[in-house]
Design a protein around this motif. Structure first.
Motif, PDB file in Angstrom:
ATOM      1  N   ALA A 252       0.828  -1.211   0.000  1.00  0.00           N
ATOM      2  CA  ALA A 252       0.000   0.000   0.000  1.00  0.00           C
ATOM      3  C   ALA A 252       0.859   1.256   0.000  1.00  0.00           C
ATOM      4  O   ALA A 252       1.753   1.411   0.831  1.00  0.00           O
ATOM      5  CB  ALA A 252      -0.918   0.000   1.218  1.00  0.00           C
ATOM      6  N   THR A 253       0.572   2.158  -0.927  1.00  0.00           N
ATOM      7  CA  THR A 253       1.299   3.423  -1.011  1.00  0.00           C
ATOM      8  C   THR A 253       1.234   4.180   0.303  1.00  0.00           C
ATOM      9  O   THR A 253       2.244   4.726   0.769  1.00  0.00           O
ATOM     10  CB  THR A 253       0.710   4.287  -2.140  1.00  0.00           C
ATOM     11  OG1 THR A 253       0.786   3.568  -3.374  1.00  0.00           O
ATOM     12  CG2 THR A 253       1.443   5.612  -2.276  1.00  0.00           C
ATOM     13  N   ASP A 254       0.058   4.224   0.908  1.00  0.00           N
ATOM     14  CA  ASP A 254      -0.129   4.975   2.147  1.00  0.00           C
ATOM     15  C   ASP A 254       0.655   4.369   3.315  1.00  0.00           C
ATOM     16  O   ASP A 254       1.211   5.097   4.150  1.00  0.00           O
ATOM     17  CB  ASP A 254      -1.618   5.119   2.496  1.00  0.00           C
ATOM     18  CG  ASP A 254      -2.444   3.901   2.133  1.00  0.00           C
ATOM     19  OD1 ASP A 254      -2.213   3.305   1.066  1.00  0.00           O
ATOM     20  OD2 ASP A 254      -3.349   3.532   2.908  1.00  0.00           O
ATOM     21  N   ASP A 255       0.728   3.042   3.383  1.00  0.00           N
ATOM     22  CA  ASP A 255       1.516   2.395   4.437  1.00  0.00           C
ATOM     23  C   ASP A 255       3.012   2.605   4.204  1.00  0.00           C
ATOM     24  O   ASP A 255       3.780   2.849   5.145  1.00  0.00           O
ATOM     25  CB  ASP A 255       1.215   0.892   4.492  1.00  0.00           C
ATOM     26  CG  ASP A 255      -0.180   0.580   5.014  1.00  0.00           C
ATOM     27  OD1 ASP A 255      -0.821   1.490   5.587  1.00  0.00           O
ATOM     28  OD2 ASP A 255      -0.628  -0.572   4.847  1.00  0.00           O
ATOM     29  N   LEU A 256       3.434   2.497   2.936  1.00  0.00           N
ATOM     30  CA  LEU A 256       4.841   2.715   2.604  1.00  0.00           C
ATOM     31  C   LEU A 256       5.245   4.152   2.930  1.00  0.00           C
ATOM     32  O   LEU A 256       6.310   4.395   3.513  1.00  0.00           O
ATOM     33  CB  LEU A 256       5.063   2.423   1.119  1.00  0.00           C
ATOM     34  CG  LEU A 256       6.474   2.639   0.565  1.00  0.00           C
ATOM     35  CD1 LEU A 256       7.492   1.780   1.301  1.00  0.00           C
ATOM     36  CD2 LEU A 256       6.507   2.359  -0.943  1.00  0.00           C
ATOM     37  N   HIS A 257       4.400   5.094   2.567  1.00  0.00           N
ATOM     38  CA  HIS A 257       4.658   6.500   2.868  1.00  0.00           C
ATOM     39  C   HIS A 257       4.804   6.721   4.367  1.00  0.00           C
ATOM     40  O   HIS A 257       5.730   7.415   4.828  1.00  0.00           O
ATOM     41  CB  HIS A 257       3.521   7.365   2.303  1.00  0.00           C
ATOM     42  CG  HIS A 257       3.544   8.781   2.782  1.00  0.00           C
ATOM     43  ND1 HIS A 257       2.650   9.264   3.715  1.00  0.00           N
ATOM     44  CD2 HIS A 257       4.363   9.821   2.468  1.00  0.00           C
ATOM     45  CE1 HIS A 257       2.914  10.539   3.956  1.00  0.00           C
ATOM     46  NE2 HIS A 257       3.932  10.902   3.211  1.00  0.00           N
ATOM     47  N   TYR A 258       3.899   6.129   5.148  1.00  0.00           N
ATOM     48  CA  TYR A 258       3.951   6.293   6.612  1.00  0.00           C
ATOM     49  C   TYR A 258       5.281   5.796   7.172  1.00  0.00           C
ATOM     50  O   TYR A 258       5.933   6.471   7.977  1.00  0.00           O
ATOM     51  CB  TYR A 258       2.790   5.524   7.263  1.00  0.00           C
ATOM     52  CG  TYR A 258       2.851   5.527   8.769  1.00  0.00           C
ATOM     53  CD1 TYR A 258       2.308   6.587   9.502  1.00  0.00           C
ATOM     54  CD2 TYR A 258       3.452   4.480   9.472  1.00  0.00           C
ATOM     55  CE1 TYR A 258       2.372   6.609  10.883  1.00  0.00           C
ATOM     56  CE2 TYR A 258       3.527   4.499  10.852  1.00  0.00           C
ATOM     57  CZ  TYR A 258       2.978   5.559  11.556  1.00  0.00           C
ATOM     58  OH  TYR A 258       3.051   5.580  12.933  1.00  0.00           O
ATOM     59  N   MET A 259       5.712   4.613   6.736  1.00  0.00           N
ATOM     60  CA  MET A 259       6.954   4.044   7.254  1.00  0.00           C
ATOM     61  C   MET A 259       8.163   4.889   6.851  1.00  0.00           C
ATOM     62  O   MET A 259       9.012   5.213   7.688  1.00  0.00           O
ATOM     63  CB  MET A 259       7.141   2.609   6.761  1.00  0.00           C
ATOM     64  CG  MET A 259       8.375   1.939   7.369  1.00  0.00           C
ATOM     65  SD  MET A 259       8.679   0.247   6.766  1.00  0.00           S
ATOM     66  CE  MET A 259       9.590   0.608   5.239  1.00  0.00           C
ATOM     67  N   LEU A 260       8.248   5.255   5.582  1.00  0.00           N
ATOM     68  CA  LEU A 260       9.410   5.991   5.101  1.00  0.00           C
ATOM     69  C   LEU A 260       9.522   7.364   5.748  1.00  0.00           C
ATOM     70  O   LEU A 260      10.604   7.772   6.197  1.00  0.00           O
ATOM     71  CB  LEU A 260       9.357   6.123   3.582  1.00  0.00           C
ATOM     72  CG  LEU A 260       9.490   4.826   2.782  1.00  0.00           C
ATOM     73  CD1 LEU A 260       9.296   5.101   1.292  1.00  0.00           C
ATOM     74  CD2 LEU A 260      10.826   4.148   3.030  1.00  0.00           C
ATOM     75  N   GLU A 261       8.420   8.087   5.811  1.00  0.00           N
ATOM     76  CA  GLU A 261       8.453   9.411   6.418  1.00  0.00           C
ATOM     77  C   GLU A 261       8.810   9.324   7.897  1.00  0.00           C
ATOM     78  O   GLU A 261       9.547  10.167   8.414  1.00  0.00           O
ATOM     79  CB  GLU A 261       7.099  10.109   6.234  1.00  0.00           C
ATOM     80  CG  GLU A 261       6.787  10.487   4.787  1.00  0.00           C
ATOM     81  CD  GLU A 261       7.613  11.666   4.288  1.00  0.00           C
ATOM     82  OE1 GLU A 261       8.105  12.458   5.124  1.00  0.00           O
ATOM     83  OE2 GLU A 261       7.772  11.792   3.052  1.00  0.00           O
ATOM     84  N   GLY A 262       8.321   8.294   8.573  1.00  0.00           N
ATOM     85  CA  GLY A 262       8.653   8.098   9.971  1.00  0.00           C
ATOM     86  C   GLY A 262      10.128   7.795  10.195  1.00  0.00           C
ATOM     87  O   GLY A 262      10.679   8.060  11.270  1.00  0.00           O
TER      88      GLY A 262
END
Length: 303
Positions: A252-262
């Motif tokens: 999921a793009t949204d899950d990947l984004h959350y992890m990377l930004e974190g």
């Protein structure tokens, strides 16, 4: 200590790889609106459709209309999948920025997906790649079943490397390695990528994980540590492969984004706009998207 990149490119494949396996038909105007919304999320790459025979994937029968109707931004690459020269003609007519070709590392999946053996697929893809380049387009490659095949089980690294060698020799810019049925584990990713990176520059490799067994983000972490900075994903975890029984949605793009930004890794994506776009899609599909991010958003509303 892990050596992590400072920036990652997330390549959104939801409008193509995500929708192609959905039984609920999405109206053309809704696809166009959704892609326009994705263009406001900070993405720099969106794969919007596939120029395949409509009888194989009816959901994407409106490829040319969608491609010609979206509001394009100059800083976004709009891409499409093409299976052959006829598909390339459609993509060029629609003025796609990039075209992508595809094949499998396993014989049986290639036969099911393309209706040809691996050796018979090369003569089909070579002119597509070379004609695409001659037309001034960048050309990307996908190799499926890198980490396992639904029909054959384990796939040898030699098969993966042989297909990769051929596609790069034809002139592709980048090759995306697909965990088509979501069987890969972090150790396996490390082993395969270590061999791949002995032959090809990390800048020209992308990873395409599916989350069938919940290991996609763990696999991303391994790839990051090996220097990979290009990842395919689909908003909300949409999708699956029509020729890979049991394959669930994409990473999921949204899950990947959350992890990377974190983790302090820059993506350029905007969380609010991603969620807004995902909610729009849920409404049009008439179902909840499976990503952890969207599950969390729904729990906020219900509470």
């Amino acid at each position: 200590m892990m050596s992590l990149p400072k920036k990652v490119t997330i390549k959104e494949v939801g409008p193509r790889d995500g929708l192609q396996n959905e039984k609920q038909m999405i109206k053309t105007e809704d696809k166009i609106e959704w892609i326009n919304m994705l263009s406001e999320t900070g993405l720099s790459y969106i794969e919007i459709t596939s120029f395949v025979n409509p009888k194989w994937i009816p959901q994407l029968a409106d490829a040319i209309q969608v491609a010609k109707s979206i509001k394009r931004k100059s800083d976004i690459t709009y891409a499409a999948l093409v299976p052959n020269e006829r598909g390339l003609e459609g993509a060029l007519a629609a003025n796609m920025d990039e075209v992508a070709v595809f094949m499998s590392a396993s014989e049986t999946h290639n036969l099911k997906n393309i209706n040809k053996s691996i050796s018979d697929t090369y003569p089909v893809l070579k002119p597509v790649i070379q004609e695409g380049i001659a037309a001034g387009k960048s050309v990307r490659g996908y190799v499926s079943t890198v980490f396992g095949c639904p029909y054959e089980g384990n796939v040898s690294i030699d098969s993966v490397l042989a297909v990769s060698d051929k596609l790069f020799s034809y002139g592709i810019e980048e090759l995306s390695f697909g965990d088509t049925i979501g069987v890969a584990n972090p150790k396996q990713v490390e082993v395969v990528l270590t061999e791949v990176l002995k032959r090809f520059p990390k800048e020209r490799i992308a990873m395409h994980f599916h989350n069938t067994r919940g290991t996609a983000l763990a696999n991303v972490l391994v790839a990051l540590n090996l220097g990979i900075t290009n990842f395919d994903s689909a908003l909300g975890g949409l999708g699956g492969c029509p020729y890979a029984p049991g394959a669930s949605g994409n990473l999921a793009t949204d899950d990947l984004h959350y992890m990377l930004e974190g983790m302090g890794i820059e993506t350029g994506l905007k969380r609010k706009e991603l969620i807004h776009s995902a909610r729009f899609l849920e409404e049009k599909l008439g179902k909840a998207l499976p990503s952890h991010t969207m599950q969390t958003e729904r729990s906020k509303i219900s509470n």
